[in-house]
Motif scaffolding. Sequence first.
Motif, PDB file in Angstrom:
ATOM      1  N   MET A   1      73.574  58.848  30.068  1.00 25.71           N
ATOM      2  CA  MET A   1      72.261  58.441  30.604  1.00 25.71           C
ATOM      3  C   MET A   1      72.042  59.095  31.977  1.00 25.71           C
ATOM      4  SD  MET A   1      70.730  54.595  31.264  1.00 25.71           S
ATOM      5  CE  MET A   1      71.718  53.740  30.073  1.00 25.71           C
ATOM      6  N   ALA A   2      70.834  59.511  32.280  1.00 26.10           N
ATOM      7  CA  ALA A   2      70.546  60.140  33.583  1.00 26.10           C
ATOM      8  C   ALA A   2      70.719  59.105  34.699  1.00 26.10           C
ATOM      9  CB  ALA A   2      69.124  60.673  33.594  1.00 26.10           C
ATOM     10  N   SER A   3      71.161  59.593  35.865  1.00 32.16           N
ATOM     11  CA  SER A   3      71.458  58.630  36.941  1.00 32.16           C
ATOM     12  C   SER A   3      70.216  57.822  37.342  1.00 32.16           C
ATOM     13  CB  SER A   3      72.082  59.325  38.140  1.00 32.16           C
ATOM     14  OG  SER A   3      71.353  60.459  38.478  1.00 32.16           O
ATOM     15  N   GLU A   4      69.049  58.436  37.218  1.00 28.53           N
ATOM     16  CA  GLU A   4      67.813  57.713  37.541  1.00 28.53           C
ATOM     17  C   GLU A   4      67.674  56.471  36.655  1.00 28.53           C
ATOM     18  OE1 GLU A   4      64.701  60.602  38.119  1.00 28.53           O
ATOM     19  OE2 GLU A   4      63.282  59.088  37.395  1.00 28.53           O
ATOM     20  N   ASN A   5      67.943  56.659  35.365  1.00 32.94           N
ATOM     21  CA  ASN A   5      67.830  55.537  34.423  1.00 32.94           C
ATOM     22  C   ASN A   5      68.907  54.484  34.678  1.00 32.94           C
ATOM     23  OD1 ASN A   5      65.775  56.968  33.293  1.00 32.94           O
ATOM     24  ND2 ASN A   5      67.033  57.844  31.665  1.00 32.94           N
ATOM     25  N   ILE A   6      70.106  54.964  35.019  1.00 38.71           N
ATOM     26  CA  ILE A   6      71.195  54.017  35.298  1.00 38.71           C
ATOM     27  C   ILE A   6      70.811  53.142  36.497  1.00 38.71           C
ATOM     28  CG2 ILE A   6      73.621  53.777  36.003  1.00 38.71           C
ATOM     29  CD1 ILE A   6      74.160  56.466  34.586  1.00 38.71           C
ATOM     30  N   LEU A   7      70.268  53.789  37.542  1.00 38.48           N
ATOM     31  CA  LEU A   7      69.902  53.021  38.740  1.00 38.48           C
ATOM     32  C   LEU A   7      68.769  52.042  38.447  1.00 38.48           C
ATOM     33  CD1 LEU A   7      70.263  55.836  41.381  1.00 38.48           C
ATOM     34  CD2 LEU A   7      71.623  53.758  41.265  1.00 38.48           C
ATOM     35  N   GLU A   8      67.841  52.466  37.605  1.00 37.28           N
ATOM     36  CA  GLU A   8      66.751  51.551  37.218  1.00 37.28           C
ATOM     37  C   GLU A   8      67.301  50.353  36.466  1.00 37.28           C
ATOM     38  OE1 GLU A   8      63.742  53.697  35.086  1.00 37.28           O
ATOM     39  OE2 GLU A   8      63.190  54.802  36.897  1.00 37.28           O
ATOM     40  N   GLU A   9      68.278  50.637  35.601  1.00 39.89           N
ATOM     41  CA  GLU A   9      68.888  49.563  34.817  1.00 39.89           C
ATOM     42  C   GLU A   9      69.626  48.574  35.732  1.00 39.89           C
ATOM     43  OE1 GLU A   9      70.382  50.981  30.797  1.00 39.89           O
ATOM     44  OE2 GLU A   9      72.192  50.123  31.690  1.00 39.89           O
ATOM     45  N   ILE A  10      70.336  49.123  36.725  1.00 39.30           N
ATOM     46  CA  ILE A  10      71.068  48.259  37.672  1.00 39.30           C
ATOM     47  C   ILE A  10      70.061  47.398  38.455  1.00 39.30           C
ATOM     48  CG2 ILE A  10      72.602  48.205  39.689  1.00 39.30           C
ATOM     49  CD1 ILE A  10      73.726  50.962  38.693  1.00 39.30           C
ATOM     50  N   ALA A  11      68.974  48.034  38.908  1.00 38.28           N
ATOM     51  CA  ALA A  11      67.962  47.296  39.682  1.00 38.28           C
ATOM     52  C   ALA A  11      67.345  46.178  38.835  1.00 38.28           C
ATOM     53  CB  ALA A  11      66.884  48.253  40.180  1.00 38.28           C
ATOM     54  N   ARG A 105      79.683  42.947  43.885  1.00 41.26           N
ATOM     55  CA  ARG A 105      80.572  44.120  43.978  1.00 41.26           C
ATOM     56  C   ARG A 105      80.294  45.169  42.905  1.00 41.26           C
ATOM     57  NH1 ARG A 105      84.706  43.515  47.178  1.00 41.26           N
ATOM     58  NH2 ARG A 105      84.787  41.291  46.799  1.00 41.26           N
ATOM     59  N   ASP A 106      80.133  44.686  41.683  1.00 43.58           N
ATOM     60  CA  ASP A 106      79.983  45.593  40.543  1.00 43.58           C
ATOM     61  C   ASP A 106      78.671  46.409  40.624  1.00 43.58           C
ATOM     62  OD1 ASP A 106      80.614  46.414  37.784  1.00 43.58           O
ATOM     63  OD2 ASP A 106      78.783  45.292  37.334  1.00 43.58           O
ATOM     64  N   TYR A 107      77.629  45.807  41.184  1.00 39.22           N
ATOM     65  CA  TYR A 107      76.354  46.550  41.307  1.00 39.22           C
ATOM     66  C   TYR A 107      76.537  47.768  42.212  1.00 39.22           C
ATOM     67  CZ  TYR A 107      74.231  42.281  39.413  1.00 39.22           C
ATOM     68  OH  TYR A 107      73.908  41.221  38.622  1.00 39.22           O
ATOM     69  N   LEU A 108      77.198  47.531  43.350  1.00 38.21           N
ATOM     70  CA  LEU A 108      77.399  48.632  44.300  1.00 38.21           C
ATOM     71  C   LEU A 108      78.302  49.706  43.687  1.00 38.21           C
ATOM     72  CD1 LEU A 108      77.028  49.888  47.078  1.00 38.21           C
ATOM     73  CD2 LEU A 108      78.910  48.454  47.920  1.00 38.21           C
ATOM     74  N   GLU A 109      79.349  49.270  43.013  1.00 34.12           N
ATOM     75  CA  GLU A 109      80.269  50.232  42.393  1.00 34.12           C
ATOM     76  C   GLU A 109      79.515  51.121  41.403  1.00 34.12           C
ATOM     77  OE1 GLU A 109      83.439  50.823  43.195  1.00 34.12           O
ATOM     78  OE2 GLU A 109      83.334  52.463  41.731  1.00 34.12           O
ATOM     79  N   ARG A 110      78.660  50.504  40.612  1.00 35.40           N
ATOM     80  CA  ARG A 110      77.904  51.275  39.618  1.00 35.40           C
ATOM     81  C   ARG A 110      76.880  52.200  40.283  1.00 35.40           C
ATOM     82  NH1 ARG A 110      75.980  46.457  36.304  1.00 35.40           N
ATOM     83  NH2 ARG A 110      74.704  47.936  35.168  1.00 35.40           N
ATOM     84  N   GLN A 111      76.306  51.759  41.394  1.00 35.56           N
ATOM     85  CA  GLN A 111      75.365  52.634  42.118  1.00 35.56           C
ATOM     86  C   GLN A 111      76.101  53.863  42.649  1.00 35.56           C
ATOM     87  OE1 GLN A 111      73.891  49.568  44.845  1.00 35.56           O
ATOM     88  NE2 GLN A 111      71.865  49.690  43.917  1.00 35.56           N
ATOM     89  N   ILE A 112      77.314  53.641  43.179  1.00 34.97           N
ATOM     90  CA  ILE A 112      78.093  54.770  43.709  1.00 34.97           C
ATOM     91  C   ILE A 112      78.472  55.718  42.566  1.00 34.97           C
ATOM     92  CG2 ILE A 112      80.282  55.419  44.833  1.00 34.97           C
ATOM     93  CD1 ILE A 112      80.058  52.744  46.411  1.00 34.97           C
ATOM     94  N   MET A 113      78.842  55.148  41.434  1.00 37.51           N
ATOM     95  CA  MET A 113      79.217  55.978  40.261  1.00 37.51           C
ATOM     96  C   MET A 113      78.036  56.804  39.785  1.00 37.51           C
ATOM     97  SD  MET A 113      82.217  55.021  38.294  1.00 37.51           S
ATOM     98  CE  MET A 113      82.150  53.841  36.991  1.00 37.51           C
ATOM     99  N   ALA A 114      76.837  56.239  39.826  1.00 40.01           N
ATOM    100  CA  ALA A 114      75.651  56.947  39.330  1.00 40.01           C
ATOM    101  C   ALA A 114      75.229  58.046  40.301  1.00 40.01           C
ATOM    102  CB  ALA A 114      74.500  55.952  39.124  1.00 40.01           C
TER     103      ALA A 114
END
Length: 214
Positions: A1-11, A105-114
């Motif tokens: 998945m594109a990082s833009e979509n991943i970040l939208e999903e996290i948000a 914690r997990d939200y930030l980790e996933r944002q850094i990964m994306a």
Amino acid sequence: MASENILEEIAAEIAQCTKCPLSQSRKNTVPGEGPTDSEIMFIGEGPGFYENEQGLPFVGPAGKFLDELLNNAGLKREQVYITNVLKCRPPGNRDPQEEELNACRDYLERQIMAIKPKVIVTLGRHSMARYFKDVKISMMHGQATWIKGQLVVPMYHPAAGLHQPSLKAVIRKDFEMLPAYIQKARKANRSYDPFSEQQGTLNDHKDPTQLSFF
Ligand code: URA
């Protein structure tokens, strides 16, 4: 998945989050903002009054100072990704609690990964604690360390400069080093490895197999 979509999903997940009691007192969640391929990521502590009103990070007085610091370092806010360890406002801007940090914690980790930024700047001691345990920010501020393939630079929180004017010059000086750190990180051309246990000082980038350990 594109990082833009991943970040939208996290948000979107953060917007629905009820993992800790801050979800009951928040007006808006504040997931973070900035380009999804940003080379540099700033991690603050948690939303304050204005951020809770607008759903955006660093839009109050500390944010104004952050804008000035970015500007002095030749960076524009639109170029950088800004987020916090907590995505909801602690009432009265009190310090984040362990339960809240764990829930987020997990939200930030996933944002850094994306985003996979080359440089991470922690703002204040609570975000510094994500990388450095039991150290004083007065000893670490402005120093860059390679952690998991990223250059991590702890800085004082901009609000500290507003409350303690003597710190303003120190914070300005630390921010002035950012262009050089970004250059170093570009040259080193490492990539984020969440499983790496290696840490090294700034100049350890030439031979990644020769990292010095703490
Ligand atoms: N202070 C923070 O740590 N984060 C914000 O977004 C605003 C103020």
